[in-house]
Design an enzyme around this catalytic site. Structure first.
Site, PDB file in Angstrom:
ATOM      1  N   LYS A 115      59.637  47.427  44.305  1.00 46.53           N
ATOM      2  CA  LYS A 115      58.276  47.256  44.871  1.00 46.53           C
ATOM      3  C   LYS A 115      57.684  48.365  46.383  1.00 46.53           C
ATOM      4  CE  LYS A 115      59.017  42.770  44.594  1.00 46.53           C
ATOM      5  NZ  LYS A 115      58.855  41.055  45.332  1.00 46.53           N
ATOM      6  N   LYS A 197      63.702  42.434  32.422  1.00 47.15           N
ATOM      7  CA  LYS A 197      63.439  40.973  32.596  1.00 47.15           C
ATOM      8  C   LYS A 197      62.464  40.078  32.798  1.00 47.15           C
ATOM      9  CE  LYS A 197      62.621  39.407  37.619  1.00 47.15           C
ATOM     10  NZ  LYS A 197      62.468  38.888  38.942  1.00 47.15           N
ATOM     11  N   LYS A 200      56.450  37.794  36.741  1.00 47.52           N
ATOM     12  CA  LYS A 200      55.208  37.145  36.485  1.00 47.52           C
ATOM     13  C   LYS A 200      54.118  38.003  36.655  1.00 47.52           C
ATOM     14  CE  LYS A 200      56.936  35.182  40.487  1.00 47.52           C
ATOM     15  NZ  LYS A 200      56.643  33.811  41.856  1.00 47.52           N
TER      16      LYS A 200
HETATM   17  P1  ATP Z   1      57.974  39.001  40.436  1.00 46.75           P
HETATM   18  O1  ATP Z   1      57.983  39.354  39.003  1.00 46.75           O
HETATM   19  O2  ATP Z   1      56.157  38.990  40.820  1.00 46.75           O
HETATM   20  O3  ATP Z   1      58.859  39.668  41.469  1.00 46.75           O
HETATM   21  P2  ATP Z   1      59.280  36.872  39.973  1.00 46.75           P
HETATM   22  O4  ATP Z   1      58.697  35.870  38.793  1.00 46.75           O
HETATM   23  O5  ATP Z   1      61.172  37.878  40.114  1.00 46.75           O
HETATM   24  O6  ATP Z   1      58.694  37.424  40.287  1.00 46.75           O
HETATM   25  P3  ATP Z   1      59.963  34.737  42.324  1.00 46.75           P
HETATM   26  O7  ATP Z   1      59.756  34.223  42.881  1.00 46.75           O
HETATM   27  O8  ATP Z   1      60.911  36.855  43.032  1.00 46.75           O
HETATM   28  O9  ATP Z   1      59.841  34.802  40.864  1.00 46.75           O
HETATM   29  O10 ATP Z   1      61.429  34.777  41.456  1.00 46.75           O
HETATM   30  C1  ATP Z   1      61.791  32.838  41.812  1.00 46.75           C
HETATM   31  C2  ATP Z   1      63.374  32.601  41.406  1.00 46.75           C
HETATM   32  O11 ATP Z   1      62.427  32.829  40.171  1.00 46.75           O
HETATM   33  C3  ATP Z   1      64.372  33.301  41.631  1.00 46.75           C
HETATM   34  O12 ATP Z   1      65.304  32.352  42.111  1.00 46.75           O
HETATM   35  C4  ATP Z   1      64.084  34.887  40.480  1.00 46.75           C
HETATM   36  O13 ATP Z   1      65.741  34.805  40.350  1.00 46.75           O
HETATM   37  C5  ATP Z   1      64.067  33.446  38.884  1.00 46.75           C
HETATM   38  N1  ATP Z   1      63.649  34.327  38.126  1.00 46.75           N
HETATM   39  C6  ATP Z   1      62.578  35.096  38.341  1.00 46.75           C
HETATM   40  N2  ATP Z   1      62.374  35.333  36.962  1.00 46.75           N
HETATM   41  C7  ATP Z   1      63.381  35.229  36.052  1.00 46.75           C
HETATM   42  C8  ATP Z   1      64.018  35.729  34.820  1.00 46.75           C
HETATM   43  N3  ATP Z   1      63.348  36.232  33.804  1.00 46.75           N
HETATM   44  N4  ATP Z   1      65.069  34.330  34.067  1.00 46.75           N
HETATM   45  C9  ATP Z   1      65.368  34.831  35.289  1.00 46.75           C
HETATM   46  N5  ATP Z   1      65.307  33.824  36.379  1.00 46.75           N
HETATM   47  C10 ATP Z   1      64.311  34.676  36.963  1.00 46.75           C
END
Ligand code: ATP
Ligand code: LTN
Length: 333
Positions: A115, A197, A200
């Protein structure tokens, strides 16, 4: 709350639009576990501001995530669903735990490094302190298990370290939590780059499927998903990352095992496969979206859920915080 049940804690940040990665890696597991544990599900708005947010959007996304939790099937009667900033003990315990955390270990955290690179103009103290706030979240509730995606592994580890450190300096105060990863879908990957991964905040939105995408968009994104030059529909993440990712998504959205999913597509082509995965996802998401919209129209109800969730969370959190204050020597009335 049932004294015979173990405690589960998890949270999602109300940032950007949630993807099917968030649904599979987080929310879907919450649903499966909510009856077996005493659950706390937070909307982590204090974590969200470690990256600059638009205030109106943050407010709206907070409501939207709350409605989504409920639309997906979390039960606000039996679980505590609340907004992190409504329970001030999170900030208070974070401060104490900061004095049990080393600058060096925070600088080495993978998410902090990622980040910092991404938001080089705003490497603020909150971004660095993110794991300590997360440790405070978890430890306040004497949590047994924390269901999260694999990307959060390091953060749960550090929460365990901090808990043990504190317990060793004083007497056992915090329960040492365990992370809980699900076998399928702990890491859902980007449709256009299945080595990454699904996120969002990805640059190319066509690689991520958002929970708010309509059916046509969902199908279009799956049709464009990257596979390989082979023709076999087989789960093999090492050599067939794209196909394996699609199988994981299909399995998560239909409740079928990977073996059953493979059997469904034996002898079929990639085109038909991708379409079927898209349809399985849309079939599940369209009714959730309708329910979420209905809930969002009833602000009074959403406010009442937030309020009772915060009251329940606050009760437990204050108990732990008071124990901590006593141990460290803070004078209390
Ligand atoms: P960003 O991509 O903006 O950093 P994020 O998509 O990782 O955000 P978070 O709010 O950080 O979202 O994560 C919420 C939950 O969703 C966490 O438990 C995270 O491990 C899970 N998660 C997020 N993306 C994935 C993914 N691609 N596969 C499985 N679990 C996920
Ligand atoms: N950092 C987490 C969200 C989060 C969380 C938590 C998860 C904040 N506090 C406590 C589990 C337990 C993420 O999912 N990115």
């Amino acid at each position: 709350m049932d004294d015979n049940k173990k405690t589960l804690y998890s949270a999602v940040q109300p940032t950007n639009n949630l993807t099917i990665g968030n649904y599979i890696g987080a929310i879907r597991n919450f649903l499966a576990l909510q009856t077996d544990y005493n659950c706390y599900f937070a909307i982590a708005n204090m974590h969200a501001i470690t990256v600059r947010q638009n205030p109106a959007e943050l407010r709206q996304r907070t409501l939207s995530l709350l409605a989504l939790y409920i639309a997906c099937g979390l039960n606000p009667e039996s679980t505590a669903i609340y907004v992190q900033s409504h329970v001030s003990a999170h900030a208070e315990l974070c401060w104490v735990l900061n004095t049990f955390t080393y600058v060096g270990e925070m600088e080495r955290m993978t998410q902090f490094k990622d980040k910092s690179a991404k938001h080089a103009d705003n490497i603020n103290m909150g971004l660095m302190d993110y794991p300590v706030l997360m440790a405070a979240d978890i430890l306040l509730y004497q949590t047994d298990v924390v269901p999260v995606g694999l990307d959060q592994r390091q953060h749960v580890e550090i929460a365990r370290d901090i808990a043990q450190r504190f317990n060793n300096v004083y007497t056992p105060t915090f329960k040492v939590p365990e992370a809980l990863y699900m076998k399928v879908g702990a890491k859902i990957c980007d449709l256009l780059d299945p080595t990454k991964k699904m996120s969002k905040s990805a640059e190319n939105i066509n690689g991520s499927v958002f929970l708010s995408d309509d059916k046509d968009t969902i199908i279009r994104k799956f049709k464009r998903a990257v596979t390989d030059s082979d023709t076999l529909i087989k789960y093999d993440p090492e050599n067939k990352a794209g196909v394996s990712n699609l199988l994981s998504i299909y399995s998560a959205f239909t409740g079928k095992s990977i073996a059953e999913a493979e059997a469904d597509f034996a002898g079929k082509g990639y085109g038909e496969f991708k379409l079927a995965v898209g349809e399985a996802v849309a079939d599940k998401l369209v009714p959730i979206q309708a329910e979420q919209a209905k809930l969002l129209a009833d602000k009074e109800y959403l406010n009442s859920v937030m309020k009772s969730g915060a009251e329940r969370a606050n009760y437990t959190a204050r108990k732990t915080l008071s124990k901590v204050y006593k141990k460290i020597g803070f004078y209390q009335f």
